[in-house]
Motif scaffolding. Sequence first.
Motif, PDB file in Angstrom:
ATOM      1  N   LEU A   1     -27.284  74.939  54.469  1.00 45.68           N
ATOM      2  CA  LEU A   1     -26.826  76.144  55.160  1.00 45.68           C
ATOM      3  C   LEU A   1     -26.483  75.853  56.616  1.00 45.68           C
ATOM      4  N   LEU A   2     -27.329  75.089  57.270  1.00 45.17           N
ATOM      5  CA  LEU A   2     -27.055  74.729  58.659  1.00 45.17           C
ATOM      6  C   LEU A   2     -25.774  73.918  58.773  1.00 45.17           C
ATOM      7  N   GLY A   3     -25.559  73.034  57.824  1.00 43.88           N
ATOM      8  CA  GLY A   3     -24.333  72.235  57.836  1.00 43.88           C
ATOM      9  C   GLY A   3     -23.089  73.090  57.718  1.00 43.88           C
ATOM     10  N   GLN A   4     -23.167  74.183  56.984  1.00 39.13           N
ATOM     11  CA  GLN A   4     -22.006  75.077  56.862  1.00 39.13           C
ATOM     12  C   GLN A   4     -21.691  75.773  58.180  1.00 39.13           C
ATOM     13  N   LEU A   5     -22.714  76.005  59.011  1.00 37.66           N
ATOM     14  CA  LEU A   5     -22.481  76.682  60.291  1.00 37.66           C
ATOM     15  C   LEU A   5     -21.848  75.763  61.315  1.00 37.66           C
ATOM     16  N   GLY A   6     -22.224  74.497  61.296  1.00 39.66           N
ATOM     17  CA  GLY A   6     -21.655  73.555  62.254  1.00 39.66           C
ATOM     18  C   GLY A   6     -21.919  73.958  63.694  1.00 39.66           C
ATOM     19  N   GLU A   7     -20.861  74.090  64.480  1.00 41.38           N
ATOM     20  CA  GLU A   7     -20.972  74.401  65.903  1.00 41.38           C
ATOM     21  C   GLU A   7     -21.323  75.867  66.166  1.00 41.38           C
ATOM     22  N   ALA A   8     -21.385  76.676  65.120  1.00 42.31           N
ATOM     23  CA  ALA A   8     -21.702  78.093  65.311  1.00 42.31           C
ATOM     24  C   ALA A   8     -23.195  78.316  65.575  1.00 42.31           C
ATOM     25  N   VAL A   9     -24.014  77.275  65.433  1.00 44.99           N
ATOM     26  CA  VAL A   9     -25.435  77.406  65.719  1.00 44.99           C
ATOM     27  C   VAL A   9     -25.629  77.517  67.233  1.00 44.99           C
ATOM     28  N   PRO A  10     -26.276  78.559  67.737  1.00 46.40           N
ATOM     29  CA  PRO A  10     -26.493  78.690  69.185  1.00 46.40           C
ATOM     30  C   PRO A  10     -27.164  77.446  69.760  1.00 46.40           C
ATOM     31  N   GLY A  11     -26.806  77.133  71.010  1.00 45.47           N
ATOM     32  CA  GLY A  11     -27.280  75.898  71.608  1.00 45.47           C
ATOM     33  C   GLY A  11     -28.780  75.818  71.773  1.00 45.47           C
ATOM     34  N   ARG A  12     -29.449  76.947  71.917  1.00 42.57           N
ATOM     35  CA  ARG A  12     -30.899  76.908  72.156  1.00 42.57           C
ATOM     36  C   ARG A  12     -31.715  76.757  70.878  1.00 42.57           C
TER      37      ARG A  12
END
Length: 555
Positions: A272-283
Motif C-alpha cells: 500500500l505504501l508503495g502505491q502512494l509513492g511521493e504522496a506520503v507526507p514527509g513527516r
Amino acid sequence: MNIRFTEHPPTDPLQEGRDAQARSAAILAADAFPPYEATLTVDYRSAGRTLVVGSAEQALPWADRLAASLPVTVLLLDQQDTLPSRPYPVHVARAVALAGWLGAFEARWQAPGQPAGQGRYDLVLDLAPSRLIPSHQRPHGYYAPGYDDAARLEAVEAMREMVGEFEKPKYFAYKERSCAHGRNGQKGCSACIEICSAQAIAGDGDRIKVNPYLCAGCGACSTVCPTGAISYAYPPAALTGRRMQAALRAFREAGGAEPVFLLHDPEQGAALLGQLGEAVPGRIIPLALQHTASTGIDVWLAAVAYGAAGVAVLMTGHEAPQYVAALDRQLEIAQAVLDGLGYQGPHVQLLRVGAAEELALALRHAPRGQVPAEPAVFHLANDKRNTLDYALAHLHLHAPRRPDQVALPAGAPFGALEVDRKACSLCMSCVGACPASALQDGQGAPLLRFIEQNCVQCGLCASTCPEDAITLVPRLSFQETRKGAVVLNESQPFHCIRCDKPFGTLQMVENMLGRLAAHPAFSGHLDRLRMCGDCRVIDMMEPAGEMRVTALKRD
C-alpha cells in the motif's frame, strides 16, 4: 476506516520539503542496523507425503498433478459406489479430523461400514467445503486455497518445493516464573491464549505452553502479556527501540518536525505504501515490523518519550480480528496515560484501510501529539515492565500536568488493590497467588503489604481470596509510595489458649467460630477453634472426663 481525525493547520510547503529530506535520513539511520539473525530456530523435516481432502470432482484432478512428484493419499468426502482407480491410495471419509504442522500432520477419519482410519503426513491440500484447520493463521505445510483455480495451482506448485529440511526463527521467549496464567489451580490471565491466531498457546496447569511449530511469529501474545512473561524475540523489542531512536535523532538533525512512525507489515502494508509513492507526507517515517501486532503500549509510549508526535499502526484487513481488538485496547490505555499527563493528542492511531487512497487521506490526518520538551535517552529493554517504568517516568517528569495518579480503563496492567478489612482474615492466600510479588506477608507479623509498582492487575489475588475481600483498581500511580510496601490490612495475633503460641489473627479465629460452630467436630468444643493445630489434635485425642494437667499462662 475507523480513524480518529484531528484538524491540523495547512502544511507549510517549506517544512514539508525539510520533512521529506529528514525522513530519508531517518530511514537510512533505521536501516543501518544489520538484519536480525535469530539465535534459536525451529526445524521441520518433510518427505513430501501429501494428503489431499475433498470431493472426487475437486480432489482427484489436483491429486493427479501432485502424484507426479509427491507420494499422495486422497480422502474423498462424497459417497462413492466404487473407489476410483488411481496409482495412489484413495479412501472415502465421512468425517475427518486433522491437526499438526509441516512434517507432522495427523489425520483421522471415519467411513461408512469401515473401521476408523488414520495416517501421518507431511503436507496437506485441503479442498473441503470448510477448512479442516480453522485457525486464522495456518500451519506451515497446510494449504487451503479455496475454489480459485489460480490459487490452487499456486498451492500445488508451492507444495512440490516443500520436501527436505526447513527452519524458521523461534519467535518467542517465555519466563515461567513471572507468568500470571494461574496459581494453585486458580485461573488468572489467559490473554495470550485468547489472542493467538495460530492456536499455538494452551493452558498447562498454572502455566502456559507454546507450540513453536505452530507459532506464526505475530508477537501479539507479548503485546497483551501484562507481566512480560512471554516476549517477542524476532526481533527483540530492544532492537526496535534502537531503530526508533536512531531514526528520530536523524530526523531532528535534518530539520524535520512532528515525526510520526507508521508501523506496517512487510507485505500488504508495504505494498500500500508503495502505491502512494511521493504522496506520503514527509513527516511520516515508515517502519516495517514482522507483524503489526507485535508492539503495544511499551513501544508506543517509549516512541513518544523519544520525541515522536505519534504512532500510526497500519491494519490492512488481513489481520486476525482479535489482533485489531487487542490493539484497540492497547491504544485506549496508552492514550489514557498521555491524556492524564496533559499531553495534547491524540498520539496513537490504528489505520484500518484497504486501499491506497484511504491510506493517503489517513496519513494527512496523522497525529501531531505533544511530546516531552527533552527526548528520552533510555533504551528499550527486552523486559516489558522495565521499558514501561522508564517511559512513564520520563513522560511524567516532563508532563504539562503531573498528577499523583491517572485512572485507567479496566484491563490495564497497572493498578492498586482495595481490601475489605472487615472481611479479610489475613490468611495470605493472595500472597501465594501473586505472580509479581506485589502482595507480601508481614514476615511473621499478621499484616498484608502491597507494592503497587509490581501489580499487573491479573486478578489472581481476587479470585483466590476465600473471603472475596479484594477489588482491583486500575490506575497509574506516580507517587513515591508506589515503589515501597504499604500495609493494606493488619491485625493482632491470636494466641493459642492452651500453649500461648501465636497461630493466627483475631479476625481469622472469629471467622472460624462463626462458620464452624455447628460442625460436629467442634459442637460443644468451641475452645478447640481457639487452639493451634497441635493443641487441637491433643485435645481431641484425650479421653473425655480424664483429669489433665494444663500449663497456666502467667499474667
